[in-house]
Structures are given as C-alpha cells and as structure tokens.
Design a protein around this motif. Structure first.
Motif, PDB file in Angstrom:
ATOM      1  N   ALA A  93       1.203   2.539   0.470  1.00 29.73           N
ATOM      2  CA  ALA A  93       2.358   3.347   0.846  1.00 29.73           C
ATOM      3  C   ALA A  93       1.925   4.680   1.446  1.00 29.73           C
ATOM      4  O   ALA A  93       2.561   5.194   2.377  1.00 29.73           O
ATOM      5  N   PHE A  94       0.845   5.239   0.925  1.00 26.61           N
ATOM      6  CA  PHE A  94       0.302   6.497   1.454  1.00 26.61           C
ATOM      7  C   PHE A  94      -0.079   6.322   2.923  1.00 26.61           C
ATOM      8  O   PHE A  94       0.268   7.142   3.780  1.00 26.61           O
ATOM      9  N   GLY A  95      -0.820   5.257   3.216  1.00 28.15           N
ATOM     10  CA  GLY A  95      -1.213   5.001   4.598  1.00 28.15           C
ATOM     11  C   GLY A  95      -0.029   4.727   5.498  1.00 28.15           C
ATOM     12  O   GLY A  95       0.026   5.206   6.638  1.00 28.15           O
ATOM     13  N   THR A  96       0.946   3.967   5.000  1.00 29.22           N
ATOM     14  CA  THR A  96       2.137   3.665   5.787  1.00 29.22           C
ATOM     15  C   THR A  96       2.924   4.930   6.091  1.00 29.22           C
ATOM     16  O   THR A  96       3.404   5.126   7.220  1.00 29.22           O
ATOM     17  N   THR A  97       3.062   5.795   5.094  1.00 31.03           N
ATOM     18  CA  THR A  97       3.817   7.032   5.279  1.00 31.03           C
ATOM     19  C   THR A  97       3.181   7.907   6.350  1.00 31.03           C
ATOM     20  O   THR A  97       3.870   8.417   7.248  1.00 31.03           O
ATOM     21  N   PHE A  98       1.861   8.081   6.282  1.00 25.70           N
ATOM     22  CA  PHE A  98       1.193   8.932   7.265  1.00 25.70           C
ATOM     23  C   PHE A  98       1.154   8.258   8.631  1.00 25.70           C
ATOM     24  O   PHE A  98       1.180   8.953   9.652  1.00 25.70           O
ATOM     25  N   PHE A  99       1.106   6.935   8.669  1.00 24.22           N
ATOM     26  CA  PHE A  99       1.173   6.233   9.957  1.00 24.22           C
ATOM     27  C   PHE A  99       2.503   6.516  10.635  1.00 24.22           C
ATOM     28  O   PHE A  99       2.550   6.890  11.823  1.00 24.22           O
ATOM     29  N   GLN A 256      13.997  -3.035   3.789  1.00 24.18           N
ATOM     30  CA  GLN A 256      13.850  -2.986   2.329  1.00 24.18           C
ATOM     31  C   GLN A 256      12.410  -2.692   1.904  1.00 24.18           C
ATOM     32  O   GLN A 256      11.991  -3.030   0.795  1.00 24.18           O
ATOM     33  N   GLY A 257      11.639  -2.095   2.815  1.00 27.46           N
ATOM     34  CA  GLY A 257      10.257  -1.762   2.506  1.00 27.46           C
ATOM     35  C   GLY A 257       9.292  -2.930   2.578  1.00 27.46           C
ATOM     36  O   GLY A 257       8.140  -2.811   2.154  1.00 27.46           O
ATOM     37  N   SER A 258       9.724  -4.043   3.120  1.00 30.35           N
ATOM     38  CA  SER A 258       8.855  -5.226   3.190  1.00 30.35           C
ATOM     39  C   SER A 258       7.961  -5.177   4.425  1.00 30.35           C
ATOM     40  O   SER A 258       8.179  -4.389   5.341  1.00 30.35           O
ATOM     41  N   ASN A 259       6.952  -6.046   4.443  1.00 28.27           N
ATOM     42  CA  ASN A 259       6.061  -6.228   5.592  1.00 28.27           C
ATOM     43  C   ASN A 259       5.402  -4.911   6.032  1.00 28.27           C
ATOM     44  O   ASN A 259       5.438  -4.533   7.200  1.00 28.27           O
ATOM     45  N   GLY A 260       4.796  -4.230   5.070  1.00 28.87           N
ATOM     46  CA  GLY A 260       4.030  -3.036   5.404  1.00 28.87           C
ATOM     47  C   GLY A 260       4.858  -1.842   5.803  1.00 28.87           C
ATOM     48  O   GLY A 260       4.373  -0.985   6.554  1.00 28.87           O
ATOM     49  N   THR A 262       6.677   0.006   3.322  1.00 26.25           N
ATOM     50  CA  THR A 262       6.985   0.756   2.111  1.00 26.25           C
ATOM     51  C   THR A 262       6.363   2.143   2.188  1.00 26.25           C
ATOM     52  O   THR A 262       5.142   2.285   2.243  1.00 26.25           O
ATOM     53  N   THR A 263       7.191   3.166   2.202  1.00 30.86           N
ATOM     54  CA  THR A 263       6.721   4.541   2.209  1.00 30.86           C
ATOM     55  C   THR A 263       6.625   5.059   0.772  1.00 30.86           C
ATOM     56  O   THR A 263       7.049   4.391  -0.172  1.00 30.86           O
ATOM     57  N   LEU A 264       6.095   6.271   0.618  1.00 27.38           N
ATOM     58  CA  LEU A 264       5.977   6.852  -0.719  1.00 27.38           C
ATOM     59  C   LEU A 264       7.343   7.045  -1.368  1.00 27.38           C
ATOM     60  O   LEU A 264       7.498   6.822  -2.572  1.00 27.38           O
TER      61      LEU A 264
END
Length: 318
Positions: A93-99, A256-260, A262-264
């Motif tokens: 989630a950390f990586g996804t959020t910053f991406f 719904q936060g699926s498939n990569g 999901t944020t923090l």
C-alpha cells in the motif's frame, strides 16, 4: 506605535482563541487519542489459550508488525505472518500510494501549468473559460469516481470510443490507469488556479522589458515566468501531494482497492474491521509519513507559504 501593535496583537489573540480551542477539540483530541490507542492491545481471544484477554500496553508491537512484517497475537505474543498479509500489505500500500501521488502530481502540474498560461492571457471569453475549468473540481469526489467507473466499465464509453475490450478494473495496470485518469481530470483545475494566482502577480512590465531586450518566448518562460512563479508552484505541489497521499475515495469507489490499488488510507479502513488499535498504529504511521513529506517540501524545496507571501510583497512586513 509599539503600544498600538501590542494592543492589536492581544485583540487578534482573543479573536482567534475560540477557533484554536475548537480545532484542539475537533482535531487535536482525536489525533492524541489515536496515538494513545496505537500503543494498546486489542482485547479478544488469545490464540494460544483460547481465553479472552483484555487489552493492555503493547509498546511498539502494533508498529513493528506493520513495518517488520510481524503479526501480533492477542496478549502480546508474536506469530509469523502469512505471505502477503499485514507488513507485506503495508509496504504494498505504501508503494501504491506514492506511485499514485508521484504520477498524478506530475501530470496535474504539467497540465495545470499549461492551462494557467492559457487562462493568464487576455482574450474574449476568458472569464467563461475560468468558470468552466472549475467544473471538474466542483464535482464531489464520490460522484467523479462513480462517473469514471461507468466510463471505464466493460461496456463504457472508453472501450467503445477507442474500440477496445478491456476490463479496466480486472487487472493492475488498467485499474491504476483508470484511477490516474480520473484523478488528473478532477484535480488539474485546482493546480491550474493556484498557478494562475502566481502568474498574475508577475508585473507585465517585466515581460515588456524582456521583449525590448530581444528575449525569445522560451527565454521569457525560463528566465522570468518559472523563477517568479516558483513559490506559488511549490505551494500548489505541496498541497496536492499531501492530498494525493491521503487518497481514498477514487480507488475505493472504482476498484474497492483491488488489483494493486490499495492505498494507505484504504488499508487503514480495512484494518479497522480487524482491530482498532492496530488500525490506530497504521494511521499514526501514515500521519508520520505525510508529515515528513510536508517537512521536506517546506524545509528543502521552498514550499513555504509565509516566505512566498513575503517575497510577493517585496520583503515588506505589514
């Protein structure tokens, strides 16, 4: 003069005191309480004994099981996490959020700057254009998310317009692309208006002098526009970055936060269903991360609203 300034300062303090008290109650107390909860155990059944165990002091256990990929059993014991859970979820989630934050802020800054340069010119219908630009920003985020959810559905406009057959929410790359497009569409006007405010404080005489000296359009942009608009630009990037790091509505409603996706923030909400204290630790970590980003912007990148205001007034104190 000093006595008058002192009197005005006291009056100002009295006037803002009610607002500060309300903020301390509405914002300060929940933040302090969340931090306190982060250092407590959730009450529940102990997996080792099967007995109910009341919550108690957990120390940093709630934090380490997120950061070090350790699971905290009820009562303080530690058990290995299953692959892809807890700590692994946090770093994903950390990586996804910053991406999302990096990509959307870059695109919104580029498009917003371009729109601001157009709106800063004098032409017929400029007021109508500025009002029209506000429309995406004025639409509530939940409505925007649902709108783009239908656009990117399998039978939606996106597939029909480009002749595609993509299930946009069915895999990671299309899902992230859909969220980025929706977020850029909605938030670019915000960046454009903040940058436009910075452009409008640049005196026209500066550009006239540059033209007389034979400066090209590119030289005027790089030597005049960019340096003078930098304070407003950095403040705009700061505000937008902090907002992007707290992204919740768009990915939650669209995927719904699926498939990569999901944020923090989504992970915090999901964790609340498992345990308030663990979720409090995760929200505290998220708060610290966002605070550090804000500190870096203000301290090292010049995104200081106070200094920007001082520079805009020529360093004069009012």
């Amino acid at each position: 003069m000093d006595r008058r300034a002192t009197t005005q300062g006291r009056l100002a303090s009295l006037l803002i005191a009610p607002a500060l008290i309300i903020l301390a109650i509405v914002i300060g107390y929940p933040v302090v309480n969340a931090i306190f909860m982060a250092f407590q155990h959730d009450s529940g059944l102990d997996p080792a004994t099967g007995l109910f165990v009341a919550g108690g002091s957990a120390g940093f256990a709630n934090f380490t099981h997120w950061l070090a990929q350790e699971c905290v059993a009820t009562g303080g014991g530690k058990v290995p996490c299953a692959p892809g859970n807890l700590g692994a979820q946090f770093w994903s989630a950390f990586g996804t959020t910053f991406f999302f934050a990096i990509v959307t802020v870059i695109l919104e800054t580029l498009f917003g700057f371009w729109m601001a340069l157009i709106m800063a010119r004098t032409f017929r219908g400029r007021s109508l254009l500025r009002a029209a630009v506000l429309v995406p920003w004025a639409i509530p985020t939940a409505v925007t998310a649902k709108l783009w959810f239908f656009i990117f559905s399998f039978q939606g406009i996106a597939n029909k317009l480009f002749g595609l057959s993509i299930l946009w929410t069915g895999s990671e790359v299309p899902a992230r692309t859909a969220i980025i497009v929706a977020d850029v569409w909605k938030t670019t006007p915000f960046m454009a208006l903040l940058i436009l405010a910075g452009l409008q404080i640049i005196p026209e005489e500066v550009y006239e002098a540059a033209r007389v000296d034979g400066a090209s359009a590119w030289q005027r942009f790089t030597q005049i526009t960019l340096p003078l608009v930098k304070p407003a630009l950095m403040v705009a990037i700061l505000f937008r970055s902090l907002d992007a790091l707290r992204m919740f509505d768009l990915p939650w409603i669209m995927t719904q936060g699926s498939n990569g996706t999901t944020t923090l923030s989504i992970l915090v909400v999901q964790q609340i269903r498992q345990g308030f204290h663990s979720a409090a630790a995760l929200s505290t970590i998220t708060f610290v991360v966002i605070f550090l980003v804000a500190f870096i912007f203000v301290r090292f990148l010049g995104a200081n609203a106070v200094d920007s205001a001082t520079a805009a007034t020529g360093g004069r104190k009012k």
